[in-house]
Design an enzyme around this catalytic site. Structure first.
Site, PDB file in Angstrom:
ATOM      1  CG  HIS A  89      10.340  44.969  37.064  1.00 42.04           C
ATOM      2  ND1 HIS A  89       9.617  45.497  38.103  1.00 42.04           N
ATOM      3  CD2 HIS A  89       9.468  44.197  36.377  1.00 42.04           C
ATOM      4  CE1 HIS A  89       8.368  45.061  38.056  1.00 42.04           C
ATOM      5  NE2 HIS A  89       8.254  44.262  36.994  1.00 42.04           N
ATOM      6  CG  ASP A 225      10.326  48.289  40.024  1.00 41.71           C
ATOM      7  OD1 ASP A 225      10.726  48.675  38.917  1.00 41.71           O
ATOM      8  OD2 ASP A 225      10.050  47.103  40.272  1.00 41.71           O
ATOM      9  CB  SER A 657       5.129  44.725  36.296  1.00 38.70           C
ATOM     10  OG  SER A 657       5.373  43.650  37.161  1.00 38.70           O
TER      11      SER A 657
END
Length: 762
Positions: A89, A225, A657
């Site tokens: 992402h 991810d 992240s």
């Protein structure tokens, strides 16, 4: 309704409340201070490294493998050839930019077979931290004589400019100086930013975004991810603008990758750039968030999501246009629900009040403390009370009024309209027109007027009906008089007459502007936007700004007082997008009574979800199913299973992240990509029983790269280890997993028996 299942679970979670007395893994710590504050505790939890191994200026250390990826995520170096690992992402925008109908990398994935196939990304950067320095004394010099906060801030800004300039003179480095503890301390980060960062590989979205909105913020999780990039440098291994002649960057350190996996109780460390937290808010602030702000924002966004969800299901064209917007809207909506849930479960307001009572008693016991801190609590209450109507007005302006696309678009034309009214120089008008032309060309690509019209009527009705008329912008008086408060009729009129409903209409407005004609002022969408923005400028912003300036001063004193009162406690500063270390252990948790989640997931769960019937979020590639059915996991599987993700008690937030999850030996074991829903309140209060960070297991990453994508050449340049050898630079030889399968199996069997023995003993 799309949220029924979630809200049912939300309500059920409120049945169990109470804060844990278990050991906390709270904190986002400054690497510079680990020796002083954290090393002993980290080693007690199992870490085999020293603080100098993590952060060192004089020799390479773990910090040299960590990058700020684009300024919005974290990445880590995983090869001596500049290979960078981050989240899918985080790299999604770059993958999207390179995707076309013919080469749909979002759907199919992308893997560069050679260095020549790696794709450049203009504007994308990778920033390393060269060193940190406490510059509090230098930055605060001269502030003693400041009579106002504005004077103090002016002195500070001059000092920041001077200190940063002196620190980087004669180098290609940059200096970032940030306040900590509400301006009680200042630290300087010297940075090195690389501007040639190329896309190397990304799995298809059916792996990289597996679970979609359904699984967002949730555990158990089964998302691969991750994405891969490569940092390139000039001839001297220094930052350089993109050039085909650039060479892969040789990092001072790259993280070796452990194939040993994880077990419950293992030490873990997250190293990255967390974005923003507010851990020292008073009970007044948390109560306002919990009782006022979050409930209204949740309701507004849920209303919008329900409208878009229905339209997207009815039309593939609308679905494609609004896929990214929907995900963005839903992300915060779901987070706020979880945040409120966590605040309730942790008794956060009551715990804050207890601390404030303790602080008040401590202050009252000493005249000197009374002089310094005696009025703090009363001032907090007074200032938060002054925000009563301001907070809800801001929320409805931002979420309801400017949550309508046509209103937000029209508001962007305020500067141009002002220029036309004031007869600004033509060159300035032309420049503003060109800027808006560029904006509008991308805006209408993903815009559906029928959906926005429904959102307009619904959200503005909420704004009109849910808050006191005293807080209404002037335009609502016209709606009340002309349309009897019927926003569906008002929407019919606005969308029939406004130029902002189409690209052709906007082009005509801009053409008129270049010709000196103001066709903006009387447009009904602009009139609405201008009325709302005007109300904000006159009735909201002045009070909001003034009160928050006062609150900043109060928090500076309050946090200083807390640190004085609890002098035996180690305090960490709120996150502010600077490099931090969080540490904890791998462990399960119980979200509600009667439910206990394991600490890991496997490919088995991917297949179970794929069979659930939620096709849009749980679709999987045929090859992944084939590998699963054959149990063809290579050296990455364990006892016939393929690990996918795991959780630990590391304190993380947005910006983390892509952060590496590192084991006790300094080796990479996973990549952080989310938090559990129950733990989203950790930006405000940390509950060790509930807060968990979610990471994709590095073995799943390698499995996808090697077995699924057939990109084993990328694995070949990594350093894989299957023992407990330190992952430190001085012993980091470039080697692969060389132990014989029999030896690996024996080691796994010993670990399994050790775990079984511990479970039996407990």
């Amino acid at each position: 309704m799309i949220s029924k299942r979630i809200l049912t679970f939300f309500a059920a979670a409120f049945l169990s409340i109470g804060i844990s007395t278990a050991r906390p893994d709270e904190g986002m710590w400054l690497p510079l201070l680990l020796k002083q504050l954290n090393e002993a505790e980290m080693q007690k939890k199992g870490m085999r490294l020293s603080a100098e191994d993590i952060y060192n200026v004089n020799q390479s250390s773990l910090k040299d493998a960590i990058v700020s990826f684009g300024g919005f995520c974290t990445g880590e170096m995983i090869s001596p050839e500049g290979l960078l690992l981050t989240n899918h992402h985080c790299g999604y925008g770059q993958v999207q930019q390179h995707s076309t109908v013919e080469n749909d990398y979002l759907t199919e994935g992308f893997w560069a077979k050679t260095r020549q196939e790696e794709l450049p990304n203009p504007g994308l950067t990778a920033t390393f931290i060269v060193r940190m320095e406490d510059v509090t004394k230098q930055i605060l010099t001269g502030t003693e004589g400041a009579k106002t906060e504005a004077e103090r801030e002016a002195v500070i800004q001059r000092n920041i400019a001077r200190v940063g300039k002196e620190a980087t003179a004669g180098t290609h480095y940059n200096a970032v100086i940030r306040p900590f503890f509400y301006g009680n301390e200042y630290y300087m980060y010297i940075t090195e930013t690389f501007k040639d960062v190329r896309l190397v590989g990304a799995p298809p979205s059916s792996i990289g975004k597996f679970g979609g909105d359904t699984d967002n913020w949730m555990w158990p999780r089964h998302t691969g991810d991750f994405s891969l990039f490569r940092v390139y440098a000039g001839p001297a291994n220094e930052p350089a603008e993109y050039s085909p002649e650039n060479k892969p960057y040789k990092p001072k350190h790259h993280l070796p990758i452990s194939l040993n996996g994880i077990e419950e109780g293992d030490f873990t460390m997250v190293f990255g750039f967390p974005g923003r937290t507010n851990e020292y808010l008073t009970s007044h602030a948390v109560q306002e968030i919990y009782e006022v702000s979050n409930p209204h924002k949740i309701n507004i966004r849920e209303t919008k999501l329900n409208i878009l969800d229905k339209d997207m299901k009815a039309s593939d064209e609308v679905r494609i246009k609004y896929a990214a917007k929907y995900a963005s809207i839903a992300n915060a909506w779901k987070k706020w629900i979880g945040e409120n849930r966590g605040i309730r479960k942790a008794n956060a307001i009551e715990e804050k009040q207890k601390l404030e009572q303790q602080f008040t008693h401590w202050v009252a016991a000493d005249p000197a403390r009374q002089q310094k801190y005696g009025n703090l609590m009363a001032e907090f209450e007074k200032n938060y009370k002054a925000l009563d109507s301001i907070t809800i007005s801001r929320d409805y302006i931002n979420e309801a009024a400017f949550g309508v696309e046509i209103v937000k678009l029209a508001n962007n034309f305020t500067t141009l309209q002002s220029m036309l009214a004031q007869k600004a120089p033509q060159k300035d008008i032309d420049a503003q027109v060109a800027k808006l032309e560029s904006y509008a060309s991308g805006y209408f690509k993903d815009y559906n007027v029928a959906s926005d019209k429904k959102v307009f009527a619904a959200l503005l009705s909420l704004y009109y009906n849910n808050i006191d008329q005293k807080l209404h912008p002037e335009v609502f008086t016209m709606v009340r008089n002309k349309y009897k408060g019927d926003f569906t009729k008002y929407a019919d009129d606005v969308f029939a007459k406004s130029a902002f409903v189409s690209e052709a209409g906007v082009k005509k407005i801009l053409a008129d502007a270049k010709a000196g004609k103001d066709a903006i002022k009387n447009d009904p969408a602009f009139e609405l936007a201008n009325s709302v923005a005007g109300y904000y400028r006159v009735n909201v912003m002045p009070t909001y700004t003034a009160v928050n300036d006062k609150l900043s001063l109060l928090y500076r004193s309050y946090v200083a007082g807390l640190r004085e009162m609890q002098s035996d406690k180690n305090f960490y500063p709120d996150a502010n997008s600077t490099l931090r270390v969080a540490y904890g252990i791998v462990e399960p948790y119980e979200p509600v009574d009667g439910v206990k989640y394991k600490y890991y997931t496997t490919l088995e769960g991917v297949m179970e979800k794929a069979a659930s019937g939620i096709a849009e979020d749980y679709a999987i590639p045929a090859k992944l199913r084939e590998l699963y059915e054959k149990k063809d996991y290579g050296r990455y599987g364990v006892n016939g299973q393929m690990p996918v993700a795991f959780i630990a008690s590391n304190h993380t937030t947005g910006g983390n992240s892509g952060s590496p999850v590192i084991n006790a030996n300094g080796q990479l074991i996973g990549t952080n990509f989310d938090r559990n829903w129950e733990g989203t309140m950790s930006d405000i209060v940390y509950n060790p029983d509930q807060v968990r960070n979610i990471s994709v297991d590095v073995r799943y990453i390698l499995f996808i790269v090697d077995k699924f994508a057939g990109a084993g050449h990328l694995v070949d340049e990594m350093t894989l280890v299957t023992d407990d050898t330190s992952g430190l630079p001085q012993v980091d030889s470039r080697r692969k997993a060389t132990e014989e399968p029999s030896k690996q199996n024996k080691k796994k069997e010993r670990r399994k028996k050790k775990k079984q023995k511990a479970e039996t003993a407990s």
